[in-house]
Structure formats: C-alpha cells, structure tokens
Design an enzyme around this catalytic site. Structure first.
Site, PDB file in Angstrom:
ATOM      1  N   ARG A   2      47.969  47.579  47.901  1.00 37.15           N
ATOM      2  CA  ARG A   2      48.309  47.006  49.202  1.00 37.15           C
ATOM      3  C   ARG A   2      49.778  46.596  49.281  1.00 37.15           C
ATOM      4  O   ARG A   2      50.349  46.485  50.358  1.00 37.15           O
ATOM      5  CB  ARG A   2      47.380  45.841  49.537  1.00 37.15           C
ATOM      6  CG  ARG A   2      45.967  46.306  49.882  1.00 37.15           C
ATOM      7  CD  ARG A   2      45.065  45.133  50.210  1.00 37.15           C
ATOM      8  NE  ARG A   2      44.726  44.371  49.034  1.00 37.15           N
ATOM      9  CZ  ARG A   2      43.614  44.543  48.325  1.00 37.15           C
ATOM     10  NH1 ARG A   2      42.725  45.420  48.688  1.00 37.15           N
ATOM     11  NH2 ARG A   2      43.373  43.817  47.249  1.00 37.15           N
TER      12      ARG A   2
ATOM     13  N   GLU B 193      39.521  37.328  36.698  1.00 32.27           N
ATOM     14  CA  GLU B 193      38.377  36.406  36.668  1.00 32.27           C
ATOM     15  C   GLU B 193      37.354  36.869  35.622  1.00 32.27           C
ATOM     16  O   GLU B 193      36.846  36.077  34.832  1.00 32.27           O
ATOM     17  CB  GLU B 193      37.749  36.344  38.058  1.00 32.27           C
ATOM     18  CG  GLU B 193      36.868  35.137  38.240  1.00 32.27           C
ATOM     19  CD  GLU B 193      36.266  35.088  39.634  1.00 32.27           C
ATOM     20  OE1 GLU B 193      36.679  35.894  40.486  1.00 32.27           O
ATOM     21  OE2 GLU B 193      35.365  34.265  39.835  1.00 32.27           O
TER      22      GLU B 193
HETATM   23  P1  AMP Z   1      45.982  37.487  42.335  1.00 32.27           P
HETATM   24  O1  AMP Z   1      44.773  36.625  42.174  1.00 32.27           O
HETATM   25  O2  AMP Z   1      47.157  36.720  42.916  1.00 32.27           O
HETATM   26  O3  AMP Z   1      46.356  38.185  41.060  1.00 32.27           O
HETATM   27  O4  AMP Z   1      45.598  38.587  43.418  1.00 32.27           O
HETATM   28  C1  AMP Z   1      45.369  39.904  43.062  1.00 32.27           C
HETATM   29  C2  AMP Z   1      45.376  40.839  44.238  1.00 32.27           C
HETATM   30  O5  AMP Z   1      44.174  40.669  44.944  1.00 32.27           O
HETATM   31  C3  AMP Z   1      46.501  40.673  45.216  1.00 32.27           C
HETATM   32  O6  AMP Z   1      47.328  41.780  45.060  1.00 32.27           O
HETATM   33  C4  AMP Z   1      45.866  40.685  46.574  1.00 32.27           C
HETATM   34  O7  AMP Z   1      46.144  41.925  47.193  1.00 32.27           O
HETATM   35  C5  AMP Z   1      44.391  40.626  46.319  1.00 32.27           C
HETATM   36  N1  AMP Z   1      43.705  39.442  46.817  1.00 32.27           N
HETATM   37  C6  AMP Z   1      43.218  38.431  46.067  1.00 32.27           C
HETATM   38  N2  AMP Z   1      42.578  37.522  46.813  1.00 32.27           N
HETATM   39  C7  AMP Z   1      42.661  37.956  48.078  1.00 32.27           C
HETATM   40  C8  AMP Z   1      42.206  37.452  49.346  1.00 32.27           C
HETATM   41  N3  AMP Z   1      41.507  36.306  49.451  1.00 32.27           N
HETATM   42  N4  AMP Z   1      42.478  38.165  50.447  1.00 32.27           N
HETATM   43  C9  AMP Z   1      43.174  39.323  50.351  1.00 32.27           C
HETATM   44  N5  AMP Z   1      43.621  39.852  49.200  1.00 32.27           N
HETATM   45  C10 AMP Z   1      43.374  39.178  48.074  1.00 32.27           C
END
Ligand code: AMP
Length: 172
Positions: A59, A96
C-alpha cells in the site's frame, strides 16, 4: 483534510477480529482526494532536497510513487521476500504472530541520497522500523519517515528511532 477523511472507509474486523481497518482505496479512487493526498504529502518535503522515496509493499507504493513524482525524486520499492530480482539486503521483524521479512535492492540507495520512507498507515510501527534499518544500513545523507494515516492510540512512533523526523497527514 476533511475531504480526504470523508473518503477513508473504516472496515471493522479486517484482516482479523478486533481490527478497525483504515481503507484508503476509497480515497485513492476519488480523483480529488488522490490529488489532495499527493499535493499535501509533497508540501511536507518541498525544499528538502529529497532524491529518493522508498515505498513499502504494497500500500506504500501508491502514495510513495505520487510523492516521488511530485518531488521530482526517484522511487524505490521495499518488498516482501523473494520479489526483488537483483542483489538485496533483508530485515526480519516481529509481527503479532511470528515474524516477517522485508527486502530492498542493495544498490537502490547511496551516500548522496536524501530519502523519504513512505507507508500508508502507521499502526504498531514494526514494519517502518524494519524499513528504516534497511535504508539506514545503506548510509544515505538523511532519512525522513512519512505516512498518510497515523493511528495514534497504537503509539507506533515509540517503535521508530527517537531522532527520526516523522510526519503524517491524518491522525486518528
Ligand atoms: P505496523 O503495525 O505499523 O507494522 O503496520 C503494518 C502495515 O499494516 C502497515 O503498512 C499498514 O499498511 C497496515 N495496517 C496495520 N494496521 C492497519 C489498520 N488499522 N488500518 C489500515 N492498515 C493497517
């Protein structure tokens, strides 16, 4: 900003139960919202001499490409393992459940580069922290970190290096 917000779709329980997913596809498909996102992102980095924008799969490729184009910079993909064809470096990081890996081409960034690493959403920050390590190991002059959306309640900034300059367009 309110216009972009009005085009972001909340999807409950995606990809798993309890997650409120911020769906940007509804903003990207709207010509005006897409234009504003590109313009607003680029305003954050005008006059900073940015030479490369790194987008995180998948994304982060969308906003990252637009940002690179607007700034007159190059675009570099940071991808899941096994996708990039030439010599890569890799970083493993905790999710996770279990671990994940991202990769970047070893020759994608050099010591003269000023880099923005871009992803669509900052959640826990694990993915961006791994991307930052990869880019850092290639020794660019400067690294900025950028998101379209920051989910403040998850405190993802705590996972990012304390000295990193982080921006986001929209905070929830
Ligand atoms: P992170 O937990 O910051 O490593 O997030 C990993 C990826 O998951 C990011 O690149 C986001 O694109 C996606 N992501 C995680 N949580 C969400 C959410 N609540 N809504 C949209 N995208 C999410």
């Amino acid at each position: 900003m309110e216009y972009i917000k009005s085009k972001i779709r909340d999807v409950q329980d995606f990809p798993s139960k309890g997650v409120l997913f911020k769906d940007l596809t509804t903003a990207f498909k709207d010509p005006r919202a897409l234009h504003i996102i590109g313009w607003d992102l680029s305003q954050l980095y005008r006059d900073k001499g940015v030479t490369k924008v790194v987008g995180i799969e998948s994304r982060g490729f969308i906003g990252g490409s637009i940002l690179a184009f607007e700034l007159g910079a190059g675009f570099v993909p940071c991808r899941k393992p096994g996708k990039l064809p030439a010599d890569t470096i890799r970083e493993e990081y905790a999710k996770e459940y279990g671990t994940d890996v991202i990769e970047i081409h070893r020759d994608a960034i050099g010591p003269d580069d000023i880099v923005v690493i871009h992803d669509d959403v900052l959640a826990t920050g694990g993915t961006m922290a791994a991307a930052y390590k990869l880019v850092k190991s290639l020794n660019p002059k400067k690294i900025y970190i950028n998101f379209i959306i920051e989910l403040s309640a998850l405190n993802g900034r705590a996972a990012l290096p304390a000295d990193a300059e982080v921006t986001s367009l929209i905070k929830y």
